[in-house]
Motif scaffolding. Structure first.
Motif, PDB file in Angstrom:
ATOM      1  N   THR A 242      -7.311   4.669   0.476  1.00  0.00           N
ATOM      2  CA  THR A 242      -6.092   3.829   0.181  1.00  0.00           C
ATOM      3  C   THR A 242      -6.259   2.308   0.609  1.00  0.00           C
ATOM      4  O   THR A 242      -6.866   2.299   1.615  1.00  0.00           O
ATOM      5  CB  THR A 242      -4.864   4.487   0.565  1.00  0.00           C
ATOM      6  OG1 THR A 242      -4.861   4.290   1.926  1.00  0.00           O
ATOM      7  CG2 THR A 242      -4.447   5.746   0.085  1.00  0.00           C
TER       8      THR A 242
ATOM      9  N   SER B 233       1.610   5.499   8.324  1.00  0.00           N
ATOM     10  CA  SER B 233       1.491   5.814   6.959  1.00  0.00           C
ATOM     11  C   SER B 233      -0.038   5.728   6.495  1.00  0.00           C
ATOM     12  O   SER B 233      -0.410   6.611   5.521  1.00  0.00           O
ATOM     13  CB  SER B 233       2.308   5.048   5.957  1.00  0.00           C
ATOM     14  OG  SER B 233       2.122   3.482   6.176  1.00  0.00           O
ATOM     15  N   HIS B 234      -0.626   4.571   6.792  1.00  0.00           N
ATOM     16  CA  HIS B 234      -2.049   4.426   6.619  1.00  0.00           C
ATOM     17  C   HIS B 234      -2.910   5.421   7.122  1.00  0.00           C
ATOM     18  O   HIS B 234      -3.793   6.239   6.547  1.00  0.00           O
ATOM     19  CB  HIS B 234      -2.647   3.166   7.093  1.00  0.00           C
ATOM     20  CG  HIS B 234      -2.371   1.800   6.459  1.00  0.00           C
ATOM     21  ND1 HIS B 234      -2.175   1.861   4.899  1.00  0.00           N
ATOM     22  CD2 HIS B 234      -1.689   0.706   6.724  1.00  0.00           C
ATOM     23  CE1 HIS B 234      -1.886   0.639   4.441  1.00  0.00           C
ATOM     24  NE2 HIS B 234      -1.499  -0.221   5.630  1.00  0.00           N
TER      25      HIS B 234
ATOM     26  N   TYR C 162       6.690  -0.630   4.066  1.00  0.00           N
ATOM     27  CA  TYR C 162       6.239  -0.235   5.516  1.00  0.00           C
ATOM     28  C   TYR C 162       7.323  -0.395   6.451  1.00  0.00           C
ATOM     29  O   TYR C 162       7.422   0.441   7.358  1.00  0.00           O
ATOM     30  CB  TYR C 162       5.029  -0.676   5.930  1.00  0.00           C
ATOM     31  CG  TYR C 162       3.731  -0.191   4.927  1.00  0.00           C
ATOM     32  CD1 TYR C 162       3.378   1.177   5.175  1.00  0.00           C
ATOM     33  CD2 TYR C 162       3.524  -1.040   4.126  1.00  0.00           C
ATOM     34  CE1 TYR C 162       2.357   1.370   4.290  1.00  0.00           C
ATOM     35  CE2 TYR C 162       2.374  -0.809   3.096  1.00  0.00           C
ATOM     36  CZ  TYR C 162       1.748   0.465   3.172  1.00  0.00           C
ATOM     37  OH  TYR C 162       0.562   0.826   2.500  1.00  0.00           O
TER      38      TYR C 162
ATOM     39  N   PRO D 178      -0.588   3.463  -1.551  1.00  0.00           N
ATOM     40  CA  PRO D 178      -0.130   3.073  -0.601  1.00  0.00           C
ATOM     41  C   PRO D 178       1.666   2.986  -0.654  1.00  0.00           C
ATOM     42  O   PRO D 178       1.904   2.973  -1.880  1.00  0.00           O
ATOM     43  CB  PRO D 178      -0.336   1.755  -0.389  1.00  0.00           C
ATOM     44  CG  PRO D 178      -1.839   1.571  -0.988  1.00  0.00           C
ATOM     45  CD  PRO D 178      -1.618   2.655  -2.202  1.00  0.00           C
TER      46      PRO D 178
ATOM     47  N   SER E 239       3.624   1.183   9.137  1.00  0.00           N
ATOM     48  CA  SER E 239       2.611   0.898   8.470  1.00  0.00           C
ATOM     49  C   SER E 239       1.230   1.575   9.039  1.00  0.00           C
ATOM     50  O   SER E 239       0.304   2.075   8.153  1.00  0.00           O
ATOM     51  CB  SER E 239       2.291  -0.525   8.674  1.00  0.00           C
ATOM     52  OG  SER E 239       1.288  -1.189   8.172  1.00  0.00           O
TER      53      SER E 239
ATOM     54  N   ARG F 127      -5.744  -0.964   2.200  1.00  0.00           N
ATOM     55  CA  ARG F 127      -4.701  -1.707   3.236  1.00  0.00           C
ATOM     56  C   ARG F 127      -3.758  -2.647   2.684  1.00  0.00           C
ATOM     57  O   ARG F 127      -4.270  -3.358   1.908  1.00  0.00           O
ATOM     58  CB  ARG F 127      -5.513  -2.188   4.337  1.00  0.00           C
ATOM     59  CG  ARG F 127      -6.587  -1.164   5.015  1.00  0.00           C
ATOM     60  CD  ARG F 127      -5.627  -0.066   5.945  1.00  0.00           C
ATOM     61  NE  ARG F 127      -6.619   0.811   6.522  1.00  0.00           N
ATOM     62  CZ  ARG F 127      -5.989   1.829   7.208  1.00  0.00           C
ATOM     63  NH1 ARG F 127      -4.820   1.927   7.694  1.00  0.00           N
ATOM     64  NH2 ARG F 127      -6.791   2.941   7.666  1.00  0.00           N
TER      65      ARG F 127
END
Length: 530
Positions: free
Chosen positions: A2, A302-303, A293, A289, A299, A4
């Protein structure tokens, strides 16, 4: 992977929670401080009014005393030198100083008046009678309590306690010595106040102001005033427009805090939970994404979560595809071995030899050939497993890898140019596996020369590996990196070589791709620089 989100500053969860909790904790403290501050403001206002009123009466009182000095009026205590006003001073203000928050300024209820040891002199009684009309007119407007005292503390004017002594009261005793003094005293109301009044301590106190009357640096009497401070709730009602506006401001601030929590914490959390549920159902679009966030932690979380989920999904797909291919590849030699073994067993158990010596030898050769194929496939599987292991601070120089490659293929022409002294982030063994498979493939496809050209690109080292062997057909160009895909299965090819090369490069953060070529085959390798 995904993509960034752009790197930008975001508040941390701890920062937001701390700010919110601090704001919530401050609200009652601000409320208490507001009432205390407002109480003190009203008390200061009341004291200032009493000072102004008593000072005016004191000036009138002093004029009357000065007019009777020749008649032998008796003055009181003499002011000490340090307490006498300087003649050059045009301004000698008395500032309100009572503080309800400081417990030292709050005294008990005012003591009752006592019988005077001697009555006031006739001169002072006459002065009191002259001041009485002024007192009554002033009291109608100011609502203050007035008592005018002679130099011995006997009341000479006022609605109550005339002829009695107040000299034993602390603030009056100080004023009889020539110094101004005010006091806050507990007030006993005429009727019980409503329970809500307990919020404000100001309604339960009385402000007393004792102003000395000074004539010729001696005390001629005291103007003693008292009044209850204005009710804070009356003021709140009078200023209700401002307080309604303040209430709306508090509500607005609370809504803003709630929206900040929703935007930075709850909404991203709900979206991440929804993504997890969609991923568990096999929704491939869930790897995109998040829309918001909120905080740095969300952030990063989730990443990491989406990357991990995508990798696990790819790994699951890879394992499923690999298992299917592996089952297919193993099925053919195992079936061949089983069939040949069964025929040989039948021949041994038969009373007559139904297989010739040549046929038996052929079956045994087939079994050995398939066994070698399985052995080669097992070796490739071991290499693939090693290729996918996580690297641990590996590095080597390209020149050492090239030397090992030339030693492994001593009969072939291998030309290497470029930045061969550069170190790459890969062990010598794994780099040699990559180049060996490419060289072996080139040789098996009739290549006479293998050329390697390395270029330093800072963070990576790009190497082009080309040969003059048979070209790769257009239909096969999309399949050459697939596990078990081979065009030379009949000569022992396992179809694992390029899959192993790609796995090694990917596990070390590198890549490999097939380049367009008019003759032979050319590959571009991106090694991570050490």
């Amino acid at each position: 992977m995904t993509s960034r989100a752009g790197e930008k500053w975001r508040p941390s969860v701890g920062m937001i929670i701390f700010a919110a909790l601090a704001a919530v904790a401050a609200l009652p403290l601000v409320g208490l401080f507001f009432f205390r501050l407002y109480d003190n403001q009203l008390i200061h206002q009341t004291q200032a009014e009493l000072i102004a009123q008593s000072r005016v009466l004191a000036a009138v009182y002093a004029r009357d005393v000065e007019a009777r000095l020749n008649a032998g009026v008796v003055l009181g205590a003499e002011l000490p030198p340090e307490a006498r006003p300087v003649s050059d001073d045009k301004m000698t203000p008395i500032r309100p100083a009572l503080d309800l928050a400081a417990g030292a300024d709050l005294l008990r209820r005012r003591p009752d008046a006592l019988p005077a040891s001697a009555p006031a002199s006739q001169a002072y009684v006459e002065i009191g009678a002259r001041l009485m009309p002024i007192i009554l007119e002033t009291q109608k407007v100011t609502l203050a309590g007035f008592r005018i005292l002679d130099p011995r503390g006997v009341v000479i004017a006022g609605r109550n306690e005339v002829g009695q002594s107040l000299a034993h009261i602390e603030e009056v005793a100080t004023a009889l010595q020539g110094q101004y003094r005010a006091a806050l005293r507990i007030r006993v109301p005429d009727k019980p106040p409503p329970p809500i009044y307990s919020i404000s301590r100001g309604v339960g106190v009385h402000v007393f102001s004792a102003m000395p009357v000074v004539v010729n640096n001696r005390v001629a009497g005291v103007v003693y005033l008292s009044r209850t401070p204005s009710n804070i709730f009356d003021h709140l009602y009078q200023e209700r427009g401002k307080f309604i506006l303040a209430g709306f401001a508090v509500i607005f601030a609370t809504v803003i805090i709630g929206l900040v929590f929703s935007r930075t914490i709850t909404r991203p959390m709900r979206e991440l939970v929804d993504r997890a549920a969609r991923i568990s159902r096999g929704d491939r679009d869930a790897f995109q994404p998040l829309a918001h966030y909120g905080t740095r932690e969300f952030s990063q979380l989730s990443h990491s979560f989406l990357d991990m989920a995508e990798q696990l999904s790819r790994r699951s797909d890879y394992i499923a595809t690999f298992s299917s291919h592996l089952t297919h590849e193993l099925k053919s030699p195992l079936t061949s071995i089983k069939g040949a073994a069964e025929l040989l067993l039948d021949s041994l158990q038969s009373k007559t030899d139904n297989l010739t010596r040549m046929e038996q030898k052929s079956f045994v050769s087939n079994i050995l050939g398939d066994t070698e194929r399985l052995e080669a496939m097992t070796q490739r599987l071991r290499e693939l497993a090693r290729a996918e292991t996580t690297p641990q601070n590996e590095h080597t120089e390209l020149s050492q890898v090239i030397s090992g490659l030339k030693s492994r293929f001593p009969t072939r022409a291998i030309d290497a140019t470029g930045c061969l002294e550069r170190s790459i982030g890969m062990s010598n063994e794994k780099a040699l596996i990559v180049l060996s498979h490419l060289t072996d493939n080139a040789i098996r496809h009739n290549a006479g020369n293998v050329r390697l050209a390395a270029v330093d690109e800072g963070a990576t080292v790009k190497m082009t590996v080309s040969n003059d062997g048979d070209p790769i057909s257009e239909p096969n160009r999309e399949k050459i990196f697939d596990a078990f895909f081979t065009t030379r299965r009949d000569t022992g090819g396992t179809g694992m070589g390029l899959a192993i090369v790609r796995a090694v490069m990917a596990s070390h953060g590198g890549s490999i791709r097939l380049l367009p070529s008019d003759k032979g085959a050319a590959f571009e390798l991106q090694f991570p620089a050490a």
